[in-house]
Design a protein around this motif. Sequence first.
Motif, PDB file in Angstrom:
ATOM      1  N   UNK A  29      36.979  34.818  55.202  1.00 52.62           N
ATOM      2  CA  UNK A  29      36.125  34.469  54.063  1.00 52.62           C
ATOM      3  C   UNK A  29      36.853  34.720  52.747  1.00 52.62           C
ATOM      4  N   UNK A  30      37.654  35.772  52.683  1.00 53.87           N
ATOM      5  CA  UNK A  30      38.408  36.049  51.466  1.00 53.87           C
ATOM      6  C   UNK A  30      39.443  34.987  51.177  1.00 53.87           C
ATOM      7  N   UNK A  31      40.122  34.529  52.207  1.00 58.01           N
ATOM      8  CA  UNK A  31      41.112  33.470  52.018  1.00 58.01           C
ATOM      9  C   UNK A  31      40.459  32.154  51.604  1.00 58.01           C
ATOM     10  N   UNK A  32      39.315  31.845  52.195  1.00 59.66           N
ATOM     11  CA  UNK A  32      38.594  30.629  51.812  1.00 59.66           C
ATOM     12  C   UNK A  32      38.129  30.735  50.361  1.00 59.66           C
ATOM     13  N   UNK A  33      37.655  31.911  49.948  1.00 62.75           N
ATOM     14  CA  UNK A  33      37.235  32.102  48.567  1.00 62.75           C
ATOM     15  C   UNK A  33      38.384  31.936  47.588  1.00 62.75           C
ATOM     16  N   UNK A  34      39.564  32.453  47.947  1.00 61.44           N
ATOM     17  CA  UNK A  34      40.729  32.286  47.081  1.00 61.44           C
ATOM     18  C   UNK A  34      41.133  30.815  46.951  1.00 61.44           C
ATOM     19  N   UNK A  35      41.136  30.107  48.056  1.00 59.76           N
ATOM     20  CA  UNK A  35      41.518  28.690  48.022  1.00 59.76           C
ATOM     21  C   UNK A  35      40.507  27.890  47.202  1.00 59.76           C
ATOM     22  N   UNK A  36      39.216  28.152  47.402  1.00 60.94           N
ATOM     23  CA  UNK A  36      38.202  27.452  46.623  1.00 60.94           C
ATOM     24  C   UNK A  36      38.331  27.762  45.137  1.00 60.94           C
ATOM     25  N   UNK A  37      38.622  29.013  44.809  1.00 58.07           N
ATOM     26  CA  UNK A  37      38.793  29.382  43.413  1.00 58.07           C
ATOM     27  C   UNK A  37      39.996  28.721  42.782  1.00 58.07           C
ATOM     28  N   UNK A  38      41.108  28.644  43.517  1.00 56.43           N
ATOM     29  CA  UNK A  38      42.301  27.989  42.979  1.00 56.43           C
ATOM     30  C   UNK A  38      42.066  26.493  42.782  1.00 56.43           C
ATOM     31  N   UNK A  39      41.385  25.854  43.729  1.00 56.37           N
ATOM     32  CA  UNK A  39      41.088  24.431  43.579  1.00 56.37           C
ATOM     33  C   UNK A  39      40.143  24.182  42.409  1.00 56.37           C
ATOM     34  N   UNK A  40      39.141  25.037  42.258  1.00 60.35           N
ATOM     35  CA  UNK A  40      38.207  24.874  41.142  1.00 60.35           C
ATOM     36  C   UNK A  40      38.907  25.086  39.809  1.00 60.35           C
ATOM     37  N   UNK A  41      39.808  26.048  39.760  1.00 60.01           N
ATOM     38  CA  UNK A  41      40.550  26.288  38.526  1.00 60.01           C
ATOM     39  C   UNK A  41      41.480  25.121  38.213  1.00 60.01           C
ATOM     40  N   UNK A  55      30.918  23.310  40.574  1.00 55.85           N
ATOM     41  CA  UNK A  55      30.481  23.507  41.956  1.00 55.85           C
ATOM     42  C   UNK A  55      31.510  24.316  42.734  1.00 55.85           C
ATOM     43  N   UNK A  56      32.782  24.002  42.537  1.00 59.72           N
ATOM     44  CA  UNK A  56      33.837  24.759  43.207  1.00 59.72           C
ATOM     45  C   UNK A  56      33.870  26.209  42.763  1.00 59.72           C
ATOM     46  N   UNK A  57      33.666  26.451  41.480  1.00 65.23           N
ATOM     47  CA  UNK A  57      33.648  27.821  40.973  1.00 65.23           C
ATOM     48  C   UNK A  57      32.484  28.622  41.530  1.00 65.23           C
ATOM     49  N   UNK A  58      31.314  27.997  41.586  1.00 64.75           N
ATOM     50  CA  UNK A  58      30.153  28.704  42.140  1.00 64.75           C
ATOM     51  C   UNK A  58      30.319  28.987  43.625  1.00 64.75           C
ATOM     52  N   UNK A  59      30.911  28.041  44.344  1.00 65.45           N
ATOM     53  CA  UNK A  59      31.121  28.279  45.781  1.00 65.45           C
ATOM     54  C   UNK A  59      32.186  29.351  46.002  1.00 65.45           C
ATOM     55  N   UNK A  60      33.205  29.404  45.149  1.00 66.57           N
ATOM     56  CA  UNK A  60      34.215  30.460  45.272  1.00 66.57           C
ATOM     57  C   UNK A  60      33.607  31.822  45.016  1.00 66.57           C
ATOM     58  N   UNK A  61      32.702  31.902  44.048  1.00 63.23           N
ATOM     59  CA  UNK A  61      32.025  33.166  43.766  1.00 63.23           C
ATOM     60  C   UNK A  61      31.154  33.576  44.948  1.00 63.23           C
ATOM     61  N   UNK A  62      30.421  32.625  45.515  1.00 65.13           N
ATOM     62  CA  UNK A  62      29.533  32.940  46.633  1.00 65.13           C
ATOM     63  C   UNK A  62      30.315  33.399  47.863  1.00 65.13           C
ATOM     64  N   UNK A  63      31.388  32.702  48.194  1.00 67.34           N
ATOM     65  CA  UNK A  63      32.181  33.069  49.373  1.00 67.34           C
ATOM     66  C   UNK A  63      32.908  34.391  49.129  1.00 67.34           C
ATOM     67  N   UNK A  64      33.403  34.600  47.906  1.00 65.71           N
ATOM     68  CA  UNK A  64      34.056  35.870  47.582  1.00 65.71           C
ATOM     69  C   UNK A  64      33.104  37.044  47.676  1.00 65.71           C
ATOM     70  N   UNK A  65      31.879  36.863  47.203  1.00 62.93           N
ATOM     71  CA  UNK A  65      30.895  37.945  47.304  1.00 62.93           C
ATOM     72  C   UNK A  65      30.509  38.220  48.755  1.00 62.93           C
TER      73      UNK A  65
END
Length: 121
Positions: A29-41, A55-65
């Motif tokens: 889940x942490x790796x998925x959150x990092x990838x989603x955050x990098x793509x959103x950025x 949407x990507x930023x919110x999903x990165x926050x949710x998966x990271x949490x």
Amino acid sequence: MSASVALMVAAEGGIIGDGRTGANLALGAGLVGLVLGMLALSRANGRISTGNARTGGMSAIAVGMACIVLAVLHLATSSGGPGTGNGLVGAVVAVPLGLGGVLLGRRALTRSRGAGQPAVR
């Protein structure tokens, strides 16, 4: 091998281990959150034109949490120390991965905010 013997071996942690499963889930889940955050950025910076940065930023926050919650829950309930096969080290590594996903997602949300919207403080 009968089904009852296989279940007993799995319950004792002989196949993958109960502790390692929780830690591996948190790491994933942490790796998925990092990838989603990098793509959103990347979307917020204009490098990638497909998708929505908010949407990507919110999903990165949710998966990271979710990663942070899983890792802290695993740390609180695991017995033994590092090197005992409980997945303690994996859970410790998962916490900064989840935090990185949250921070990248928040940065993407901040950068994708429109010029006409006021900053919420």
